[in-house]
Design a protein around this motif. Structure first.
Motif, short mmCIF file in Angstrom:
data_model
loop_
_atom_site.label_atom_id
_atom_site.label_comp_id
_atom_site.label_asym_id
_atom_site.label_seq_id
_atom_site.Cartn_x
_atom_site.Cartn_y
_atom_site.Cartn_z
N GLY A 110 -1.85 -28.06 2.35
CA GLY A 110 -2.69 -26.90 2.07
C GLY A 110 -3.90 -26.76 2.97
N CYS A 111 -3.98 -27.55 4.01
CA CYS A 111 -5.06 -27.42 4.98
C CYS A 111 -4.45 -26.99 6.31
N LEU A 112 -5.25 -27.02 7.36
CA LEU A 112 -4.76 -26.73 8.70
C LEU A 112 -4.89 -27.99 9.56
N MET A 113 -4.03 -28.10 10.56
CA MET A 113 -4.14 -29.17 11.54
C MET A 113 -4.58 -28.55 12.85
N ALA A 134 -3.72 -18.96 4.67
CA ALA A 134 -2.79 -20.02 4.28
C ALA A 134 -3.52 -21.23 3.74
N ALA A 135 -4.70 -21.54 4.29
CA ALA A 135 -5.46 -22.71 3.86
C ALA A 135 -6.55 -22.36 2.84
N GLY A 136 -6.64 -21.10 2.46
CA GLY A 136 -7.66 -20.68 1.50
C GLY A 136 -9.07 -20.83 2.04
N LEU A 137 -9.22 -20.72 3.36
CA LEU A 137 -10.54 -20.87 3.99
C LEU A 137 -11.33 -19.57 3.84
N HIS A 138 -12.54 -19.70 3.34
CA HIS A 138 -13.41 -18.54 3.21
C HIS A 138 -14.67 -18.74 4.04
N GLU A 140 -17.16 -22.03 3.50
CA GLU A 140 -17.48 -23.46 3.63
C GLU A 140 -16.21 -24.26 3.87
N ALA A 141 -16.26 -25.13 4.89
CA ALA A 141 -15.09 -25.90 5.28
C ALA A 141 -15.47 -27.34 5.58
N VAL A 142 -14.46 -28.20 5.60
CA VAL A 142 -14.62 -29.60 5.97
C VAL A 142 -13.64 -29.87 7.10
N GLN A 195 -14.15 -26.66 -1.15
CA GLN A 195 -13.88 -26.89 -2.58
C GLN A 195 -12.51 -27.52 -2.79
N ALA A 196 -11.52 -27.05 -2.06
CA ALA A 196 -10.17 -27.62 -2.19
C ALA A 196 -10.17 -29.09 -1.79
N TYR A 197 -10.88 -29.41 -0.70
CA TYR A 197 -10.94 -30.80 -0.27
C TYR A 197 -11.62 -31.68 -1.32
#
Length: 142
Positions: free
Chosen positions: A42-45, A97-101, A103-105, A119-121
């Motif tokens: 559920g993240c991106l590479m 696809a990764a639900g990125l809005h 704030e990210a890690v 938040q997902a992380y």
């Protein structure tokens, strides 16, 4: 070798400022060229281009029974470059696809990065920390 976590924000256009500590390495090893694709968790590479080419060859060599994995990894891959400010544009399809809005890690994972919605992380990490250690880690001394 990339490691460490960075809390980042995507701008209104979906650009992400790559941390300074990684920019020089990306410039030297990949001339600032990256490839971004979906990760099954559920993240991106994010791969420096030379690392992506190695990964792509391994995925392309998978048997027909793994065709969906080829579609996920190769069919969603997008090439991009760091701009003069050290930012990379994350395509809208990949952000969705990764639900990125906002704030990210960004996690350094050795030869590539993972990009997570913050938040997902946090939720996934908390769940992992509550679980039992996997068998592969049982011999580690913590």
């Amino acid at each position: 070798m990339f490691q460490g976590a960075s809390s980042l924000s995507l701008d209104a256009k979906g650009r992400l400022a790559v941390p300074t500590r990684h920019r020089e390495v990306l410039g030297a090893c990949a001339a600032g060229q990256l490839t971004i694709t979906k990760h099954p968790h559920g993240c991106l590479m994010l791969f420096p281009r030379p690392q992506w080419e190695q990964f792509r060859e391994r995925i392309a060599a998978l048997p027909l029974s793994a065709q969906w994995w080829k579609r996920i990894f190769l069919g969603n891959a997008m090439d991009c470059e760091l701009d003069s400010a050290g930012r990379v544009l994350i395509a809208p399809e990949l952000r969705a696809a990764a639900g990125l809005h906002k704030e990210a890690v960004l996690l350094g994972m050795g030869n590539h990065f993972e990009l997570w919605d913050a938040q997902a992380y946090a939720a996934q990490e908390a769940q992992a920390m509550q679980g039992e250690l996997p068998e592969a880690l049982k011999d580690f001394s913590f």
